[in-house]
Design a protein around this motif. Structure first.
Motif, PDB file in Angstrom:
ATOM      1  N   GLU A   4      32.804  35.103  37.613  1.00 28.22           N
ATOM      2  CA  GLU A   4      32.663  35.316  39.050  1.00 28.22           C
ATOM      3  C   GLU A   4      33.555  34.372  39.847  1.00 28.22           C
ATOM      4  O   GLU A   4      33.613  33.181  39.573  1.00 28.22           O
ATOM      5  CB  GLU A   4      31.203  35.100  39.469  1.00 28.22           C
ATOM      6  CG  GLU A   4      30.933  35.348  40.945  1.00 28.22           C
ATOM      7  CD  GLU A   4      29.463  35.228  41.283  1.00 28.22           C
ATOM      8  OE1 GLU A   4      29.137  35.301  42.484  1.00 28.22           O
ATOM      9  OE2 GLU A   4      28.642  35.048  40.357  1.00 28.22           O
ATOM     10  N   THR A   5      34.268  34.946  40.809  1.00 32.08           N
ATOM     11  CA  THR A   5      35.004  34.159  41.790  1.00 32.08           C
ATOM     12  C   THR A   5      34.841  34.827  43.142  1.00 32.08           C
ATOM     13  O   THR A   5      34.381  35.980  43.222  1.00 32.08           O
ATOM     14  CB  THR A   5      36.491  34.014  41.408  1.00 32.08           C
ATOM     15  OG1 THR A   5      37.143  33.150  42.349  1.00 32.08           O
ATOM     16  CG2 THR A   5      37.197  35.348  41.395  1.00 32.08           C
ATOM     17  N   VAL A   6      35.225  34.108  44.200  1.00 36.19           N
ATOM     18  CA  VAL A   6      35.160  34.680  45.547  1.00 36.19           C
ATOM     19  C   VAL A   6      36.559  35.034  46.024  1.00 36.19           C
ATOM     20  O   VAL A   6      36.848  36.182  46.346  1.00 36.19           O
ATOM     21  CB  VAL A   6      34.466  33.716  46.531  1.00 36.19           C
ATOM     22  CG1 VAL A   6      34.475  34.299  47.947  1.00 36.19           C
ATOM     23  CG2 VAL A   6      33.042  33.432  46.081  1.00 36.19           C
ATOM     24  N   ASN A   7      37.428  34.057  46.055  1.00 33.42           N
ATOM     25  CA  ASN A   7      38.805  34.269  46.486  1.00 33.42           C
ATOM     26  C   ASN A   7      39.736  34.050  45.307  1.00 33.42           C
ATOM     27  O   ASN A   7      40.216  32.939  45.071  1.00 33.42           O
ATOM     28  CB  ASN A   7      39.157  33.315  47.632  1.00 33.42           C
ATOM     29  CG  ASN A   7      38.275  33.529  48.842  1.00 33.42           C
ATOM     30  OD1 ASN A   7      38.170  34.646  49.340  1.00 33.42           O
ATOM     31  ND2 ASN A   7      37.636  32.467  49.309  1.00 33.42           N
ATOM     32  N   GLY A   8      39.954  35.093  44.547  1.00 29.20           N
ATOM     33  CA  GLY A   8      40.802  34.977  43.369  1.00 29.20           C
ATOM     34  C   GLY A   8      40.726  36.232  42.520  1.00 29.20           C
ATOM     35  O   GLY A   8      39.804  37.034  42.652  1.00 29.20           O
ATOM     36  N   SER A   9      41.708  36.394  41.665  1.00 27.40           N
ATOM     37  CA  SER A   9      41.765  37.531  40.749  1.00 27.40           C
ATOM     38  C   SER A   9      41.230  37.139  39.382  1.00 27.40           C
ATOM     39  O   SER A   9      41.138  35.950  39.046  1.00 27.40           O
ATOM     40  CB  SER A   9      43.209  38.031  40.621  1.00 27.40           C
ATOM     41  OG  SER A   9      43.679  38.534  41.854  1.00 27.40           O
ATOM     42  N   ILE A  10      40.896  38.157  38.585  1.00 30.39           N
ATOM     43  CA  ILE A  10      40.342  37.938  37.243  1.00 30.39           C
ATOM     44  C   ILE A  10      41.129  38.792  36.255  1.00 30.39           C
ATOM     45  O   ILE A  10      41.315  39.996  36.474  1.00 30.39           O
ATOM     46  CB  ILE A  10      38.852  38.313  37.199  1.00 30.39           C
ATOM     47  CG1 ILE A  10      38.049  37.430  38.167  1.00 30.39           C
ATOM     48  CG2 ILE A  10      38.309  38.187  35.778  1.00 30.39           C
ATOM     49  CD1 ILE A  10      36.600  37.860  38.337  1.00 30.39           C
ATOM     50  N   ALA A  11      41.575  38.178  35.172  1.00 29.52           N
ATOM     51  CA  ALA A  11      42.290  38.883  34.107  1.00 29.52           C
ATOM     52  C   ALA A  11      41.609  38.588  32.781  1.00 29.52           C
ATOM     53  O   ALA A  11      41.369  37.424  32.449  1.00 29.52           O
ATOM     54  CB  ALA A  11      43.753  38.462  34.061  1.00 29.52           C
ATOM     55  N   VAL A  12      41.307  39.641  32.034  1.00 29.00           N
ATOM     56  CA  VAL A  12      40.647  39.510  30.730  1.00 29.00           C
ATOM     57  C   VAL A  12      41.573  40.118  29.690  1.00 29.00           C
ATOM     58  O   VAL A  12      41.878  41.312  29.738  1.00 29.00           O
ATOM     59  CB  VAL A  12      39.276  40.211  30.729  1.00 29.00           C
ATOM     60  CG1 VAL A  12      38.597  40.022  29.381  1.00 29.00           C
ATOM     61  CG2 VAL A  12      38.393  39.674  31.862  1.00 29.00           C
ATOM     62  N   ASP A  13      42.021  39.302  28.740  1.00 28.16           N
ATOM     63  CA  ASP A  13      43.019  39.754  27.777  1.00 28.16           C
ATOM     64  C   ASP A  13      42.394  40.522  26.607  1.00 28.16           C
ATOM     65  O   ASP A  13      41.178  40.586  26.445  1.00 28.16           O
ATOM     66  CB  ASP A  13      43.811  38.556  27.251  1.00 28.16           C
ATOM     67  CG  ASP A  13      44.820  38.041  28.267  1.00 28.16           C
ATOM     68  OD1 ASP A  13      45.036  38.712  29.293  1.00 28.16           O
ATOM     69  OD2 ASP A  13      45.387  36.952  28.033  1.00 28.16           O
ATOM     70  N   GLU A  14      43.269  41.040  25.788  1.00 24.94           N
ATOM     71  CA  GLU A  14      42.926  41.948  24.689  1.00 24.94           C
ATOM     72  C   GLU A  14      41.832  41.407  23.778  1.00 24.94           C
ATOM     73  O   GLU A  14      41.857  40.253  23.362  1.00 24.94           O
ATOM     74  CB  GLU A  14      44.180  42.229  23.861  1.00 24.94           C
ATOM     75  CG  GLU A  14      43.966  43.177  22.691  1.00 24.94           C
ATOM     76  CD  GLU A  14      45.247  43.510  21.980  1.00 24.94           C
ATOM     77  OE1 GLU A  14      45.197  44.296  21.015  1.00 24.94           O
ATOM     78  OE2 GLU A  14      46.313  42.991  22.376  1.00 24.94           O
ATOM     79  N   GLY A  15      40.850  42.265  23.489  1.00 24.20           N
ATOM     80  CA  GLY A  15      39.834  41.943  22.502  1.00 24.20           C
ATOM     81  C   GLY A  15      38.778  40.966  22.940  1.00 24.20           C
ATOM     82  O   GLY A  15      37.924  40.574  22.128  1.00 24.20           O
ATOM     83  N   ALA A  16      38.783  40.568  24.204  1.00 17.93           N
ATOM     84  CA  ALA A  16      37.766  39.627  24.678  1.00 17.93           C
ATOM     85  C   ALA A  16      36.434  40.351  24.893  1.00 17.93           C
ATOM     86  O   ALA A  16      36.375  41.569  25.015  1.00 17.93           O
ATOM     87  CB  ALA A  16      38.221  38.966  25.974  1.00 17.93           C
ATOM     88  N   ARG A  17      35.365  39.549  24.952  1.00 15.76           N
ATOM     89  CA  ARG A  17      34.022  40.075  25.248  1.00 15.76           C
ATOM     90  C   ARG A  17      33.444  39.266  26.404  1.00 15.76           C
ATOM     91  O   ARG A  17      33.443  38.044  26.360  1.00 15.76           O
ATOM     92  CB  ARG A  17      33.113  39.977  24.026  1.00 15.76           C
ATOM     93  CG  ARG A  17      33.513  40.918  22.894  1.00 15.76           C
ATOM     94  CD  ARG A  17      32.676  40.685  21.646  1.00 15.76           C
ATOM     95  NE  ARG A  17      32.993  41.645  20.612  1.00 15.76           N
ATOM     96  CZ  ARG A  17      32.226  42.660  20.244  1.00 15.76           C
ATOM     97  NH1 ARG A  17      31.065  42.854  20.838  1.00 15.76           N
ATOM     98  NH2 ARG A  17      32.595  43.492  19.295  1.00 15.76           N
ATOM     99  N   THR A  18      32.950  39.972  27.409  1.00 15.35           N
ATOM    100  CA  THR A  18      32.443  39.308  28.595  1.00 15.35           C
ATOM    101  C   THR A  18      31.126  39.937  29.034  1.00 15.35           C
ATOM    102  O   THR A  18      30.723  40.984  28.523  1.00 15.35           O
ATOM    103  CB  THR A  18      33.435  39.418  29.770  1.00 15.35           C
ATOM    104  OG1 THR A  18      33.391  40.755  30.297  1.00 15.35           O
ATOM    105  CG2 THR A  18      34.848  39.106  29.326  1.00 15.35           C
TER     106      THR A  18
END
Length: 220
Positions: A62-76
């Motif tokens: 979680e963020t408020v002012n920002g982008s989120i990138a999740v790379d290959e094969g990750a689990r969230t």
């Protein structure tokens, strides 16, 4: 042979102590990076981007002012921001919702999203993704791209207010080749709905589907 209940068996299989503990990361100002292949708890910041490396595991992001990138094969877990985009790489498993207010959401091939996808002012794009729930937006374009499966429906909500002096451009909703939307497609405002002839969709309310059979939808 004596049989043990499943919860007891699971408890016996998981070692006690701190071996399975993971740390949360929380900031006010600053970006967060989850290193490749490592395990984390919740990742939270107010002003900053969050990047999750390939093969990493996290709880919620979680963020408020920002982008989120999740790379290959990750689990969230769930992934949310207010002002920023969300980019989900190939073969990612997200255990909750993907949500942003002002920003786009994109999911790449082989990913699975266990919750819903929601924006207010931002486009949504899926490529060969399985979405367990629904898609909701107000002003964003939607592309359920090639081979994607949406097990819920699609809902485009009516804007609560508008200060524009000219008529806004209707959102484009595209259901691509071999894609499927199992639930209702419900539109509370004008949209342009394109559905590939190889796609399958549920009932439609508030729009007239326009069929197409090319690799990409018409641009007009």
């Amino acid at each position: 042979m004596k049989r043990f209940p499943l919860p007891l068996l699971l408890a016996l299989m998981i070692p006690s102590g701190s071996a399975w503990a993971v740390d949360d990361i929380s900031k006010v100002n600053g970006s967060i990076t989850a290193e490749t292949g490592q395990a984390y708890g919740d990742l939270e910041t107010v002003n900053g981007n969050i990047k999750v490396g390939a093969g990493a595991t996290t709880h919620s992001i979680e963020t408020v002012n920002g982008s989120i990138a999740v790379d290959e094969g990750a689990r969230t877990g769930s992934v949310s921001t207010v002002n920023g985009r969300i980019v989900i790489g190939p073969r990612v498993i997200a255990g909750g919702n993907l949500e942003t207010v002002n920003g786009s959401i994109f999911t790449d091939r082989g990913s699975q999203i266990e919750g819903s996808i929601e924006t207010v002012n931002g486009g949504i794009g899926l490529v060969e993704t399985r979405l367990r729930n629904s898609i909701t937006t107000v002003n964003g374009d939607i592309t359920v791209g090639v081979g994607s499966q949406v097990e819920g429906g699609i809902h485009v909500e009516k804007p609560s207010f508008s200060i524009s002096l000219s008529a806004p451009r209707p959102p484009r909703v595209i259901i691509g080749p071999r894609a499927s939307v199992a639930g209702e497609l419900r539109f509370e405002r004008e949209v342009v709905l394109y559905v590939h002839r190889t796609a399958s969709i549920g009932p439609v309310t508030g729009a007239e589907p326009v069929p197409f059979d090319t690799d990409t939808a018409p641009t007009h």
